[in-house]
Design a protein around this motif. Structure first.
Motif, PDB file in Angstrom:
ATOM      1  N   PHE A  59       0.505   1.620 -17.251  1.00  0.00           N
ATOM      2  CA  PHE A  59      -0.132   2.624 -16.395  1.00  0.00           C
ATOM      3  C   PHE A  59       0.568   2.662 -15.041  1.00  0.00           C
ATOM      4  CE2 PHE A  59      -3.325   1.654 -19.495  1.00  0.00           C
ATOM      5  CZ  PHE A  59      -4.013   2.844 -19.687  1.00  0.00           C
ATOM      6  N   LYS A  60       0.580   3.841 -14.424  1.00  0.00           N
ATOM      7  CA  LYS A  60       1.095   3.987 -13.065  1.00  0.00           C
ATOM      8  C   LYS A  60      -0.041   3.669 -12.102  1.00  0.00           C
ATOM      9  CE  LYS A  60       4.319   7.595 -14.396  1.00  0.00           C
ATOM     10  NZ  LYS A  60       4.684   9.005 -14.263  1.00  0.00           N
ATOM     11  N   VAL A  61       0.186   2.705 -11.225  1.00  0.00           N
ATOM     12  CA  VAL A  61      -0.854   2.236 -10.313  1.00  0.00           C
ATOM     13  C   VAL A  61      -0.379   2.409  -8.879  1.00  0.00           C
ATOM     14  CG1 VAL A  61      -2.250   0.259  -9.609  1.00  0.00           C
ATOM     15  CG2 VAL A  61      -1.637   0.550 -12.025  1.00  0.00           C
ATOM     16  N   THR A  62      -1.232   2.996  -8.053  1.00  0.00           N
ATOM     17  CA  THR A  62      -0.941   3.174  -6.631  1.00  0.00           C
ATOM     18  C   THR A  62      -2.144   2.716  -5.823  1.00  0.00           C
ATOM     19  OG1 THR A  62       0.351   5.158  -7.158  1.00  0.00           O
ATOM     20  CG2 THR A  62      -0.243   4.822  -4.843  1.00  0.00           C
ATOM     21  N   VAL A  63      -1.925   1.803  -4.889  1.00  0.00           N
ATOM     22  CA  VAL A  63      -2.962   1.463  -3.918  1.00  0.00           C
ATOM     23  C   VAL A  63      -2.791   2.477  -2.799  1.00  0.00           C
ATOM     24  CG1 VAL A  63      -3.884  -0.276  -2.359  1.00  0.00           C
ATOM     25  CG2 VAL A  63      -2.915  -0.968  -4.560  1.00  0.00           C
ATOM     26  N   ASP A 100     -10.946  -1.996   6.279  1.00  0.00           N
ATOM     27  CA  ASP A 100     -11.859  -3.135   6.313  1.00  0.00           C
ATOM     28  C   ASP A 100     -13.040  -2.944   5.366  1.00  0.00           C
ATOM     29  OD1 ASP A 100     -10.281  -4.329   8.210  1.00  0.00           O
ATOM     30  OD2 ASP A 100     -11.520  -3.731   9.903  1.00  0.00           O
ATOM     31  N   LYS A 101     -13.367  -1.684   5.044  1.00  0.00           N
ATOM     32  CA  LYS A 101     -14.551  -1.396   4.238  1.00  0.00           C
ATOM     33  C   LYS A 101     -14.264  -1.075   2.774  1.00  0.00           C
ATOM     34  CE  LYS A 101     -17.284   0.170   8.106  1.00  0.00           C
ATOM     35  NZ  LYS A 101     -18.212   1.159   8.622  1.00  0.00           N
ATOM     36  N   GLU A 102     -13.068  -0.516   2.479  1.00  0.00           N
ATOM     37  CA  GLU A 102     -12.813  -0.093   1.101  1.00  0.00           C
ATOM     38  C   GLU A 102     -11.322  -0.116   0.744  1.00  0.00           C
ATOM     39  OE1 GLU A 102     -14.525   3.841   1.013  1.00  0.00           O
ATOM     40  OE2 GLU A 102     -12.656   4.757   1.680  1.00  0.00           O
ATOM     41  N   ALA A 103     -11.075  -0.093  -0.547  1.00  0.00           N
ATOM     42  CA  ALA A 103      -9.712   0.022  -1.074  1.00  0.00           C
ATOM     43  C   ALA A 103      -9.716   1.140  -2.111  1.00  0.00           C
ATOM     44  CB  ALA A 103      -9.273  -1.280  -1.716  1.00  0.00           C
ATOM     45  N   VAL A 104      -8.738   2.040  -2.023  1.00  0.00           N
ATOM     46  CA  VAL A 104      -8.650   3.172  -2.934  1.00  0.00           C
ATOM     47  C   VAL A 104      -7.422   2.995  -3.814  1.00  0.00           C
ATOM     48  CG1 VAL A 104      -8.521   5.685  -3.138  1.00  0.00           C
ATOM     49  CG2 VAL A 104      -9.789   4.653  -1.235  1.00  0.00           C
ATOM     50  N   ILE A 105      -7.648   2.997  -5.115  1.00  0.00           N
ATOM     51  CA  ILE A 105      -6.584   2.781  -6.090  1.00  0.00           C
ATOM     52  C   ILE A 105      -6.568   3.944  -7.073  1.00  0.00           C
ATOM     53  CG2 ILE A 105      -5.774   1.262  -7.951  1.00  0.00           C
ATOM     54  CD1 ILE A 105      -7.268  -1.025  -6.458  1.00  0.00           C
ATOM     55  N   GLU A 106      -5.365   4.416  -7.400  1.00  0.00           N
ATOM     56  CA  GLU A 106      -5.223   5.434  -8.426  1.00  0.00           C
ATOM     57  C   GLU A 106      -4.518   4.825  -9.629  1.00  0.00           C
ATOM     58  OE1 GLU A 106      -4.230   9.841  -7.879  1.00  0.00           O
ATOM     59  OE2 GLU A 106      -2.349   8.980  -8.609  1.00  0.00           O
ATOM     60  N   VAL A 107      -5.052   5.084 -10.800  1.00  0.00           N
ATOM     61  CA  VAL A 107      -4.458   4.619 -12.052  1.00  0.00           C
ATOM     62  C   VAL A 107      -4.215   5.855 -12.905  1.00  0.00           C
ATOM     63  CG1 VAL A 107      -4.801   3.209 -14.108  1.00  0.00           C
ATOM     64  CG2 VAL A 107      -5.732   2.451 -11.923  1.00  0.00           C
ATOM     65  N   VAL A 133       0.849  -1.189   0.000  1.00  0.00           N
ATOM     66  CA  VAL A 133       0.000   0.000   0.000  1.00  0.00           C
ATOM     67  C   VAL A 133       0.886   1.242   0.000  1.00  0.00           C
ATOM     68  CG1 VAL A 133      -1.750   1.262   1.323  1.00  0.00           C
ATOM     69  CG2 VAL A 133      -1.846  -1.229   1.167  1.00  0.00           C
ATOM     70  N   SER A 134       0.479   2.253  -0.735  1.00  0.00           N
ATOM     71  CA  SER A 134       1.160   3.545  -0.879  1.00  0.00           C
ATOM     72  C   SER A 134       2.367   3.505  -1.808  1.00  0.00           C
ATOM     73  CB  SER A 134       1.576   4.142   0.462  1.00  0.00           C
ATOM     74  OG  SER A 134       0.440   4.356   1.259  1.00  0.00           O
ATOM     75  N   GLN A 135       2.645   2.366  -2.404  1.00  0.00           N
ATOM     76  CA  GLN A 135       3.763   2.284  -3.338  1.00  0.00           C
ATOM     77  C   GLN A 135       3.224   2.268  -4.760  1.00  0.00           C
ATOM     78  OE1 GLN A 135       6.750  -0.661  -2.459  1.00  0.00           O
ATOM     79  NE2 GLN A 135       7.204  -0.942  -4.618  1.00  0.00           N
ATOM     80  N   GLN A 136       3.894   2.973  -5.652  1.00  0.00           N
ATOM     81  CA  GLN A 136       3.485   3.026  -7.055  1.00  0.00           C
ATOM     82  C   GLN A 136       4.250   1.990  -7.873  1.00  0.00           C
ATOM     83  OE1 GLN A 136       4.703   6.219 -10.027  1.00  0.00           O
ATOM     84  NE2 GLN A 136       2.652   6.902  -9.441  1.00  0.00           N
TER      85      GLN A 136
END
Length: 107
Positions: free
Chosen positions: A88-92, A97-104, A79-82
């Motif tokens: 594509f550049k992907v970062t979690v 426990d409720k959600e996961a946020v990902i940037e693409v 998590v937090s590593q790109q």
């Protein structure tokens, strides 16, 4: 002729602006601009988001690494590593426990 070119450019810009917006499906919410998207996946739901012309899916977390599928390529990352996946550049960004946020993002 210049007027037609300008009009075509304006139409193209409008279409791009309309595609760079937010949406929500069962289990995934997206917020995009022209070059990147932030996707919030509900945990425990089998959800896929279509962004920037590709499919993105949050697979799960194991041993402090998140697994995501981007354009059919699965990768595990802290998590937090790109990392780069399918060009594509992907970062979690965050996993709870409720959600996961990902940037693409486009490179």
């Amino acid at each position: 002729m210049k007027t037609r070119v300008a009009m075509a450019a304006a139409i193209a810009a409008t279409i791009l602006a309309l595609t760079a917006c937010s949406s929500s499906t069962d289990g995934a919410k997206t917020s995009c601009d022209l070059n990147k998207c932030k996707i919030t996946f509900d945990r425990g739901v089998d959800a896929t988001a279509s962004v920037l012309g590709i499919e993105v899916k949050f697979v799960g977390v194991k041993d402090e690494k998140a697994t995501v599928s981007v354009a059919g390529q699965e990768v595990s990352m802290p998590v937090s590593q790109q990392t780069e996946v399918a060009g594509f550049k992907v970062t979690v960004q965050n996993v709870t426990d409720k959600e996961a946020v990902i940037e693409v993002a486009r490179p």
